[in-house]
Scaffold this motif. Structure first.
Motif, short mmCIF file in Angstrom:
data_model
loop_
_atom_site.label_atom_id
_atom_site.label_comp_id
_atom_site.label_asym_id
_atom_site.label_seq_id
_atom_site.Cartn_x
_atom_site.Cartn_y
_atom_site.Cartn_z
N ARG A 160 0.84 -1.20 0.00
CA ARG A 160 0.00 0.00 0.00
C ARG A 160 0.87 1.24 0.00
O ARG A 160 2.05 1.17 0.33
CB ARG A 160 -0.95 0.02 1.19
CG ARG A 160 -0.27 0.17 2.55
CD ARG A 160 -1.32 0.24 3.63
NE ARG A 160 -0.82 -0.05 4.94
CZ ARG A 160 -0.39 0.87 5.81
NH1 ARG A 160 -0.40 2.16 5.48
NH2 ARG A 160 0.02 0.52 7.01
N GLU A 161 0.24 2.35 -0.38
CA GLU A 161 1.01 3.60 -0.38
C GLU A 161 1.24 4.09 1.05
O GLU A 161 0.38 3.91 1.92
CB GLU A 161 0.24 4.66 -1.17
CG GLU A 161 1.16 5.76 -1.65
CD GLU A 161 0.43 6.79 -2.47
OE1 GLU A 161 0.67 7.98 -2.23
OE2 GLU A 161 -0.38 6.39 -3.33
N ILE A 162 2.39 4.67 1.28
CA ILE A 162 2.74 5.12 2.63
C ILE A 162 2.59 6.64 2.72
O ILE A 162 3.01 7.37 1.82
CB ILE A 162 4.20 4.72 2.97
CG1 ILE A 162 4.39 3.20 2.85
CG2 ILE A 162 4.64 5.24 4.33
CD1 ILE A 162 3.50 2.36 3.75
N ASP A 163 1.99 7.09 3.83
CA ASP A 163 1.85 8.52 4.09
C ASP A 163 3.18 9.00 4.71
O ASP A 163 3.43 8.80 5.90
CB ASP A 163 0.66 8.71 5.06
CG ASP A 163 0.46 10.17 5.43
OD1 ASP A 163 1.36 11.00 5.17
OD2 ASP A 163 -0.61 10.47 6.00
N THR A 164 4.01 9.60 3.87
CA THR A 164 5.35 9.96 4.35
C THR A 164 5.32 11.08 5.38
O THR A 164 6.15 11.11 6.29
CB THR A 164 6.30 10.34 3.19
OG1 THR A 164 5.63 11.23 2.34
CG2 THR A 164 6.77 9.13 2.42
N ASN A 165 4.39 12.03 5.23
CA ASN A 165 4.33 13.13 6.22
C ASN A 165 4.09 12.58 7.62
O ASN A 165 4.70 13.01 8.59
CB ASN A 165 3.21 14.12 5.87
CG ASN A 165 3.60 14.95 4.67
OD1 ASN A 165 4.79 15.13 4.41
ND2 ASN A 165 2.61 15.42 3.93
N HIS A 166 3.19 11.61 7.69
CA HIS A 166 2.86 10.98 8.98
C HIS A 166 4.10 10.25 9.52
O HIS A 166 4.47 10.43 10.70
CB HIS A 166 1.70 10.01 8.76
CG HIS A 166 1.30 9.24 9.97
ND1 HIS A 166 0.86 9.86 11.11
CD2 HIS A 166 1.32 7.90 10.24
CE1 HIS A 166 0.62 8.93 12.03
NE2 HIS A 166 0.88 7.75 11.52
N LEU A 167 4.76 9.50 8.65
CA LEU A 167 5.94 8.73 9.08
C LEU A 167 7.07 9.67 9.53
O LEU A 167 7.70 9.44 10.57
CB LEU A 167 6.39 7.81 7.94
CG LEU A 167 7.63 6.95 8.18
CD1 LEU A 167 7.57 6.17 9.47
CD2 LEU A 167 7.82 5.97 7.01
N ILE A 168 7.29 10.74 8.77
CA ILE A 168 8.33 11.71 9.15
C ILE A 168 8.02 12.30 10.52
O ILE A 168 8.90 12.39 11.38
CB ILE A 168 8.46 12.83 8.08
CG1 ILE A 168 9.08 12.27 6.80
CG2 ILE A 168 9.28 14.01 8.59
CD1 ILE A 168 9.01 13.18 5.59
#
Ligand code: BTN
Length: 247
Positions: A160-168
């Protein structure tokens, strides 16, 4: 606690280079995040492929007031960051990353994330440590295939696509929340957690450094975070830098 200041940029050469070039205007705790890098750099002068957006290219700028060049515990900062990233990956995505000494993060022996720490020593006011993190979050399989080392990406592992803002933001929170504790206690604060993720201990490994590759058995991680190995003659050696291969 240091309050992080996030600087979001579109395309730049490298977040580490940007931080170095703009150090005077960047405060302690600044985090430079880019969508793309045209000249992303890795350890040992390697290139870090950074031309796809939706991945993580970020650099944390630290300006300690005390002396820090190669000094304890600053020499273990990349290991601290690797533990921070593993904690976040485990709790957020329920995956089990491993750490390849000193600070690569792998999933099933494929590289997911790398860390490049650079120091800038200019004068007494502008000294800084720049902790660059590259994490493959949304990379196409064909791009991964073009990388020399075996590499992987979160979107492929999780399908699935990853929410990078959330992960950062999770990584930044975890890093700064425990940073003071790490500076106070040093490598001991993360040693056990770090070792628990080192799946190469007890195995045959190769260490490459200065165009030379040697074979050893990995014995343990010392209290200083160095890698203690044993050669074919039973001689023990303390490794402080080098590129490790074992799978
Ligand atoms: C490595 O494993 O060799 C380290 C890779 C580090 C890559 C990151 S991406 C953000 C920061 N900017 C760079 O140019 N390099 C680091």
């Amino acid at each position: 606690m240091i309050k992080p200041i996030i600087i979001e940029l579109k395309e730049i050469e490298s977040t580490n280079s940007y931080a170095k070039d703009n150090l005077a205007s960047l405060q302690n705790g600044s985090v430079v995040v880019a969508q793309k890098q045209s000249a992303g750099r890795g350890r040992f002068d390697r290139k870090w492929i950074s031309d796809e957006t939706s991945n993580i290219y970020m650099s944390i700028v630290l300006k300690p007031e005390e002396a820090f060049n190669n000094q304890y515990p600053y020499q273990n900062l990349t290991q601290y960051l690797s533990v921070v990233v593993c904690r976040v990956l485990e709790s957020e995505y329920k995956i089990s990353p491993t750490i390849k000494w000193p600070n690569d993060i792998l999933i099933n022996c494929a590289k997911l994330s790398g860390i490049l720490c650079e120091a800038k020593m200019q004068n007494n006011t502008d000294n800084a440590l720049i902790l660059g993190l590259g994490l493959n979050a949304n990379i196409k399989q064909e791009t991964l295939n073009s990388i020399e080392q075996k590499a992987t990406s979160l979107n492929i592992i999780l399908d699935r696509e990853i929410d990078t803002n959330h992960l950062i933001s999770l990584i930044i929170d975890e890093f700064f929340t425990n940073y003071d504790l790490f500076i106070e206690k040093g490598f001991g604060y993360i040693k056990e957690e770090y070792i628990n993720r080192c799946d190469f201990l007890g195995k045959k490994i190769k260490i490459s450094s200065h165009n030379r590759t040697e074979e050893f058995t990995a014995k343990l991680i010392s209290d200083e975070g160095t890698l203690v190995v044993v050669d074919a003659f039973g001689m023990q050696k303390n490794i402080v830098t080098g590129d490790l291969t074992y799978c």
